[in-house]
Design a protein around this motif. Structure first.
Motif, PDB file in Angstrom:
ATOM      1  N   GLU A  60       0.814  -1.217   0.000  1.00  0.00           N
ATOM      2  CA  GLU A  60       0.000   0.000   0.000  1.00  0.00           C
ATOM      3  C   GLU A  60       0.848   1.267   0.000  1.00  0.00           C
ATOM      4  O   GLU A  60       0.329   2.382  -0.080  1.00  0.00           O
ATOM      5  N   TYR A  80      -0.383   2.394   5.435  1.00  0.00           N
ATOM      6  CA  TYR A  80      -1.378   2.059   6.452  1.00  0.00           C
ATOM      7  C   TYR A  80      -0.900   2.565   7.815  1.00  0.00           C
ATOM      8  O   TYR A  80       0.311   2.590   8.072  1.00  0.00           O
ATOM      9  N   SER A  88      -5.394   2.112  13.368  1.00  0.00           N
ATOM     10  CA  SER A  88      -5.402   0.778  12.749  1.00  0.00           C
ATOM     11  C   SER A  88      -6.430  -0.143  13.410  1.00  0.00           C
ATOM     12  O   SER A  88      -6.709  -1.236  12.917  1.00  0.00           O
ATOM     13  N   GLU A  93     -10.081  -0.899   5.733  1.00  0.00           N
ATOM     14  CA  GLU A  93      -9.107  -1.215   4.679  1.00  0.00           C
ATOM     15  C   GLU A  93      -8.793  -0.030   3.780  1.00  0.00           C
ATOM     16  O   GLU A  93      -7.719   0.031   3.182  1.00  0.00           O
ATOM     17  N   ILE A  96      -5.761   5.239   4.864  1.00  0.00           N
ATOM     18  CA  ILE A  96      -4.297   5.318   4.801  1.00  0.00           C
ATOM     19  C   ILE A  96      -3.844   6.609   5.469  1.00  0.00           C
ATOM     20  O   ILE A  96      -4.613   7.563   5.603  1.00  0.00           O
TER      21      ILE A  96
END
Length: 210
Positions: A60, A80, A88, A93, A96
């Motif tokens: 990512e 992430y 987190s 998902e 970011i």
């Protein structure tokens, strides 16, 4: 975000030449470039360059850089959130973090940071994501800039606004530990309501703040 990311490039006049803003770049590309000794906000230059290479190679990970010839003089990172941080916990998902943005001191004052963030959000893929950044005053170059903590905060907010990030309330203990710290967020156009509601629950866990 996978590595089939669209590449963007922008030129910015600087003294008698132009500097290049580009990205996302790969770890291999970063490795080939020199790294400016003025980039010391987070780690020593050698260590930070290594960290950028590692982030760029994450599935990512996304690094956009400012390059003067063959030398990196600024960068912004997206990845992430740290597993140790609140952000987190919600397993969102499509969330970011803009983990760091830094510009070498001699290149400040010509809106390099703003232009780097504008370049970063040109990618349509980011419309699927909630982007957050956590701003802590202890990372700011108060001494080098000569600014007060509040004036520096205003500069940081304006720069983040250029990338579409705006201030959001949160009861996160680390951010709440000093009034100059803040959470800034950009919610992409295609982010669904469920993700937004989960994010709201994450940033405001104390119901009395609603």
């Amino acid at each position: 975000m996978k590595h089939n990311k669209s590449y963007y490039k922008k030129e910015l006049p600087y003294e008698d030449r132009t500097i290049i803003l580009e990205g996302p770049v790969t770890g291999a590309e970063i490795e080939k470039l020199e790294y400016d000794e003025g980039l010391v906000a987070f780690r020593r230059p050698k260590e930070q360059k290594k960290a950028l290479i590692e982030i760029a190679d994450l599935p990512e990970g996304r690094i956009n850089i400012v390059r003067d010839g063959n030398r990196i003089v600024g960068y912004v990172t997206f990845l992430y959130p740290d597993p140790m941080e609140r952000w987190s916990e919600g397993n969102i998902e499509n969330l970011i973090e803009l983990g760091a943005i830094e510009v070498s001191p001699q290149y400040r004052g010509i809106q390099v940071g703003k232009n780097l963030l504008r370049l970063s959000v040109m990618d349509d893929a980011l419309e699927d994501y909630i982007i957050i950044t956590t701003e802590y005053y202890w990372h700011w170059d108060l001494k080098g800039s000569g600014l007060s903590v509040w004036d520096y905060r205003k500069v940081m907010e304006k720069m983040m606004n250029a990338g579409g990030l705006i201030w959001y309330a949160t009861d996160d203990p680390e951010i709440s530990s000093h009034p100059a710290n803040c959470l800034m967020v950009r919610i992409g156009k295609r982010v669904n309501q469920d993700s937004i509601e989960r994010f709201d629950r994450l940033r405001l866990q104390n119901r009395f703040m609603y």
